[in-house]
Scaffold this motif. Structure first.
Motif, short mmCIF file in Angstrom:
data_model
loop_
_atom_site.label_atom_id
_atom_site.label_comp_id
_atom_site.label_asym_id
_atom_site.label_seq_id
_atom_site.Cartn_x
_atom_site.Cartn_y
_atom_site.Cartn_z
N ILE A 71 -3.58 -0.68 12.94
CA ILE A 71 -3.68 0.33 14.01
C ILE A 71 -3.42 -0.37 15.32
CG2 ILE A 71 -5.13 1.96 15.22
CD1 ILE A 71 -6.65 2.57 12.82
N SER A 72 -2.21 -0.26 15.83
CA SER A 72 -1.94 -0.86 17.15
C SER A 72 -1.52 0.27 18.08
CB SER A 72 -0.83 -1.91 17.03
OG SER A 72 0.41 -1.34 17.35
N PRO A 73 -1.68 0.08 19.37
CA PRO A 73 -1.32 1.16 20.29
C PRO A 73 0.19 1.42 20.37
CG PRO A 73 -2.79 -0.43 21.35
CD PRO A 73 -2.32 -1.04 20.07
N SER A 74 1.01 0.57 19.76
CA SER A 74 2.46 0.67 19.95
C SER A 74 3.09 2.03 19.62
CB SER A 74 3.17 -0.41 19.15
OG SER A 74 2.60 -1.64 19.44
N PRO A 75 2.70 2.70 18.52
CA PRO A 75 3.33 3.99 18.26
C PRO A 75 3.16 4.97 19.43
CG PRO A 75 2.19 3.25 16.31
CD PRO A 75 1.83 2.28 17.40
N TYR A 76 2.02 4.87 20.13
CA TYR A 76 1.81 5.76 21.28
C TYR A 76 2.74 5.40 22.43
CZ TYR A 76 -2.40 6.95 18.69
OH TYR A 76 -3.27 7.34 17.71
N LEU A 77 3.03 4.11 22.54
CA LEU A 77 3.99 3.68 23.56
C LEU A 77 5.36 4.29 23.27
CD1 LEU A 77 4.90 1.67 25.88
CD2 LEU A 77 5.53 0.13 24.01
N ALA A 78 5.79 4.20 21.99
CA ALA A 78 7.09 4.75 21.62
C ALA A 78 7.14 6.25 21.92
CB ALA A 78 7.35 4.49 20.14
N LEU A 79 6.10 6.97 21.52
CA LEU A 79 6.09 8.42 21.76
C LEU A 79 6.18 8.72 23.25
CD1 LEU A 79 3.35 9.48 19.18
CD2 LEU A 79 5.82 9.89 19.03
N CYS A 80 5.50 7.91 24.03
CA CYS A 80 5.49 8.12 25.47
C CYS A 80 6.87 7.86 26.05
CB CYS A 80 4.44 7.21 26.09
SG CYS A 80 4.28 7.46 27.84
N LEU A 81 7.68 7.05 25.36
CA LEU A 81 9.05 6.79 25.81
C LEU A 81 10.02 7.79 25.17
CD1 LEU A 81 8.94 2.91 25.64
CD2 LEU A 81 9.20 4.30 27.70
N PRO A 134 -3.93 11.14 4.89
CA PRO A 134 -5.13 11.23 4.04
C PRO A 134 -6.33 11.83 4.78
CG PRO A 134 -4.21 8.99 4.08
CD PRO A 134 -3.56 9.76 5.17
N ASP A 135 -7.35 12.19 4.00
CA ASP A 135 -8.53 12.83 4.59
C ASP A 135 -9.64 11.82 4.88
OD1 ASP A 135 -7.33 15.36 4.06
OD2 ASP A 135 -7.93 15.10 1.95
N GLY A 136 -10.54 12.24 5.75
CA GLY A 136 -11.77 11.49 6.01
C GLY A 136 -11.48 10.04 6.37
N TRP A 137 -12.30 9.16 5.84
CA TRP A 137 -12.15 7.75 6.14
C TRP A 137 -10.82 7.19 5.65
CZ3 TRP A 137 -14.15 4.75 9.55
CH2 TRP A 137 -15.45 4.95 10.01
N ASP A 138 -10.22 7.83 4.62
CA ASP A 138 -8.97 7.30 4.09
C ASP A 138 -7.86 7.29 5.14
OD1 ASP A 138 -10.19 6.83 1.74
OD2 ASP A 138 -9.33 8.56 0.69
N LEU A 139 -7.99 8.16 6.13
CA LEU A 139 -6.99 8.20 7.19
C LEU A 139 -6.91 6.85 7.93
CD1 LEU A 139 -4.96 10.03 8.70
CD2 LEU A 139 -6.81 10.63 10.27
N TYR A 140 -8.00 6.08 7.81
CA TYR A 140 -8.05 4.81 8.55
C TYR A 140 -8.02 3.63 7.59
CZ TYR A 140 -9.67 8.34 11.69
OH TYR A 140 -9.76 9.49 12.41
N HIS A 141 -7.68 3.91 6.33
CA HIS A 141 -7.71 2.85 5.33
C HIS A 141 -6.35 2.15 5.31
CE1 HIS A 141 -8.54 0.52 1.91
NE2 HIS A 141 -9.59 1.22 1.49
N SER A 142 -6.40 0.84 5.48
CA SER A 142 -5.14 0.10 5.60
C SER A 142 -4.37 0.07 4.28
CB SER A 142 -5.41 -1.32 6.08
OG SER A 142 -6.20 -1.98 5.12
N ALA A 143 -5.02 0.48 3.19
CA ALA A 143 -4.30 0.54 1.92
C ALA A 143 -3.82 1.96 1.63
CB ALA A 143 -5.21 0.06 0.79
N ALA A 144 -4.07 2.88 2.54
CA ALA A 144 -3.64 4.26 2.31
C ALA A 144 -2.49 4.66 3.22
CB ALA A 144 -4.82 5.22 2.51
N VAL A 145 -2.50 4.14 4.43
CA VAL A 145 -1.52 4.60 5.41
C VAL A 145 -1.49 3.61 6.58
CG1 VAL A 145 -3.28 6.04 6.55
CG2 VAL A 145 -0.88 6.63 6.83
N GLN A 146 -0.34 3.45 7.19
CA GLN A 146 -0.31 2.67 8.43
C GLN A 146 -0.58 3.61 9.59
OE1 GLN A 146 3.44 0.81 9.55
NE2 GLN A 146 2.43 -0.54 11.04
N HIS A 147 -1.48 3.23 10.42
CA HIS A 147 -1.83 3.98 11.62
C HIS A 147 -2.03 5.48 11.36
CE1 HIS A 147 -2.62 4.75 15.68
NE2 HIS A 147 -2.01 3.71 16.17
#
Ligand SMILES: *[C@@H]1O[C@H](CO)[C@@H](O)[C@H](O)[C@H]1NC(C)=O
Ligand SMILES: *[C@@H]1O[C@H](CO)[C@@H](O)[C@H](O)[C@H]1NC(C)=O
Ligand SMILES: *[C@@H]1O[C@H](CO)[C@@H](O)[C@H](O)[C@H]1NC(C)=O
Ligand SMILES: *[C@@H]1O[C@H](CO)[C@@H](O)[C@H](O)[C@H]1NC(C)=O
Length: 594
Positions: A442-452, A467-480
């Motif tokens: 989870i790095s802030p970079s995708p927000y930088l891209a969107l802002c550009l 994904p749902d719940g905590w899985d949304l923040y699971h590094s084995a489920a999804v990037q950012h």
């Protein structure tokens, strides 16, 4: 009768929105000050990922333009929300009229018994603290950093000097403001970086909005050396009525809440309590103690929690036994208090390049070679056909770690290596797509891209793109996950094992240009209003509600920190206790181990 008249509150609000973040000066962080016990986290935190973070150097001008006053007044039911300062002032109605500074010790002592005005308690406590600070450095040097020590002492002296004026409705002297009675004790390394500048890590960028909001509101901030856990107890014991809230690092908060000399509301008759003399027990009520944490209090099967806190697989975690409402995080982790990250003011200074003028390029996120090899999630052969399939050239900005055997990115990628922050912004702005390949988490970079105005494409690893719940923040489920949940046309997802899916997502992003996009919740005005909500929530009342609900369910109202979590912190060397003479202990005493 309302606590404070609504019109006055509205006036304060309007004024406070118009007045900007005071004079926020950036200090240069010197090498020598950095050398003091700097110990970065040992889990996957992309510590060096500087060029991708927001540039905070120019502040006020853009912020002025991006002010959205109206949002401010749209807070939900604001008329019921008050800062600790407003509560204090209201409690003095009728009692503090014509208050004067006591003439001598005798008067201070007699008022301690007789006065019903809070100013007498404040006066006594602040005077004690300042007298101590004259002879005892542990009071005058609460921080490891000279600038912060100077800042701390100035704040406490100003508060003391302004006491007579608070709430008098007369013109206050220039240096006084009723809001100073909101006293925030900060106890984490990241706070110091946010206060003094010198870092653009995700944590610092996030906390800087809180620091700037507190400053803009004239709140009092006192920042403690995070190596000196016992200072928290010392400061609170000296100023129990003065301190409004404490915002601490996870390990310090857990230590305090499991330390009978730190936490005041231990469950009755617990061993640790009965073995600690009564006069040493009084200190911090749980409801005043918040944890600030970028990663949140994750369950045992999500990220670092298992290792850091010794959790069982899937075991729930909470830093404060009152619950995770007392954990403040930049993402909406389940049950946490969410103060979003904002990069608005820095990113508004960057130009959006019109779609037709951009290069046929994709910026690929990931600054280490290993993200493209060992820890790569996408197959390496994806790069060879990338340009032929998408008509876009994939650009990387990666370099080697000492331990890497590779000296370049895989064939098919163009590696420009690390570049200066401004050049990186320009590169992203001139890209048609911004592509994640799995790390960093989870790095802030995708927000930088969107802002550009550059759409983002991110991988997921399991069944669901979002994904749902905590899985949304699971590094084995999804990037950012938080960015992935924004969805097209801003953020596209692809399954990491499906090359065709990735090409299709990149093509869709390429063919559907977007304007600059900043999620509403990440706008400065919203972040400020969330911070004000945090400060104006009646946390004491909330804690009583929680305890009452437990009793109704037949559970004990007050809860201990779990034994295995405490054991784990001490095992890792990050647990702390206060000894019987107020000294700092790093080893769990056998007696009183809860
Ligand atoms: C902060 O203090 C300054 C004076 O030092 C005052 O002009 C300003 O109104 C105060 N801001 C708020 C939000 O109270
Ligand atoms: C405070 O002073 C004013 C003006 O001298 C006086 O009218 C008022 O009664 C005083 N209030 C109290 C509580 O003494
Ligand atoms: C704690 O122990 C004391 C003495 O043994 C007893 O009187 C009291 O009721 C206990 N309190 C609770 C809440 O259990
Ligand atoms: C990409 O396309 C060009 C021109 O059509 C061709 O010469 C080249 O071999 C292709 N490369 C790959 C890896 O398919």
């Amino acid at each position: 009768m309302p606590l404070v008249s609504t019109s006055r509150l509205l006036r304060t609000l309007v004024i406070s929105t118009l007045i900007l973040l005071g004079s926020y000066s950036l200090f240069i962080w010197t090498e020598s000050s950095l050398s003091i016990n700097v110990k970065p986290f040992g889990f996957q935190f992309d510590f060096d990922y500087r060029y991708a973070y927001a540039d905070e150097d120019d502040t006020i001008a853009t912020l002025l333009q991006s002010q959205e006053e109206d949002d401010f007044l749209g807070l939900d039911d604001f008329s019921k929300r008050f800062t600790p300062a407003e509560r204090l002032l209201a409690s003095g109605e009728g009692f503090c009229e014509n208050w004067t500074v006591p003439e001598d010790e005798e008067e201070i002592a007699s008022r301690e018994k007789e006065s019903s005005c809070w100013k007498d308690d404040h006066y006594r406590q602040l005077k004690y603290f300042l007298d101590k600070a004259k002879t005892d450095k542990t009071y005058s040097e609460l921080s490891w950093h000279d600038q912060i020590n100077a800042r701390n002492m100035k704040s406490i002296r100003t508060l003391f000097g302004c006491l007579v004026y608070f709430g008098t409705r007369e013109a206050l002297p220039e240096e006084c403001s009723d809001n100073m009675l909101n006293v925030m004790v900060l106890h984490d390394w990241w706070w110091d970086l946010a206060l003094e500048g010198g870092s653009e890590s995700g944590e610092t960028v996030w906390l800087r909005a809180m620091v700037e909001t507190f400053q803009g509101q004239n709140y009092t901030m006192v920042s403690l050396n995070w190596h000196a856990y016992h200072y928290l107890v010392k400061v609170y014991n000296a100023l129990p009525d003065v301190v409004s809230f404490i915002y601490a690092r996870d390990t310090l908060a857990i230590s305090c809440l499991s330390d009978p000399r730190c936490r005041s509301d231990f469950p009755p008759n617990t061993t640790a309590v009965t073995e600690t003399p009564v006069e040493q027990r009084r200190t911090i009520p749980s409801w005043k103690l918040f944890t600030v944490d970028y990663w949140g209090a994750r369950p045992g099967d999500h990220g670092r929690s298992k290792h850091a806190y010794g959790l069982q697989w899937g075991e729930e975690m909470t830093f404060n036994p009152l619950g995770n409402e007392w954990t403040i995080s930049p993402f909406p982790y389940p049950g946490h208090t969410h103060i979003p990250l904002t990069m608005e003011k820095s990113c508004l200074q960057l130009e959006v390049v019109s779609h037709g003028q951009r290069k046929n390029e994709v910026t690929v996120l990931g600054k280490l070679f290993e993200y493209f090899y060992r820890t790569s999630f996408v197959p390496q052969d994806i790069w060879l056909s990338f340009e032929n399939t998408t008509s876009l050239s994939p650009i990387a900005n990666a370099h080697a770690l000492k331990t890497d055997s590779e000296d370049d990115t895989p064939p098919g990628l163009v590696n420009k290596g690390p570049v200066a922050r401004e050049d990186y912004y320009e590169q992203v702005a001139n890209s048609k797509v911004f592509l994640g390949i799995g790390r960093p988490e989870i790095s802030p970079s995708p927000y930088l891209a969107l802002c550009l105005g550059v759409p983002v494409v991110l991988p997921y690893f399991g069944e669901k793109a979002v994904p749902d719940g905590w899985d949304l923040y699971h590094s084995a489920a999804v990037q950012h996950g938080p960015a992935a949940s924004i969805r097209p046309p801003y953020v596209y997802s692809y399954h990491v094992d499906d090359n065709e899916n990735m090409y299709a997502a990149v093509q869709a992003a390429r063919d559907n240009p977007i304007e600059r996009y900043i999620p509403d919740e990440m706008r400065d005005a919203n972040v400020r209003s969330e911070i004000l909500k945090l400060v104006t929530t009646d946390w004491h009342a909330r804690s009583r509600e929680i305890e009452a609900a437990r009793e109704t369910r037949g559970e004990p109202a007050r809860v201990l920190v779990k034994q295995h979590i405490i054991q784990r912190l001490f095992h890792l060397g990050v647990g702390r206790r206060v000894g019987e003479n107020g000294e700092l202990l790093k080893i769990l005493p056998e007696k009183g181990s809860v």
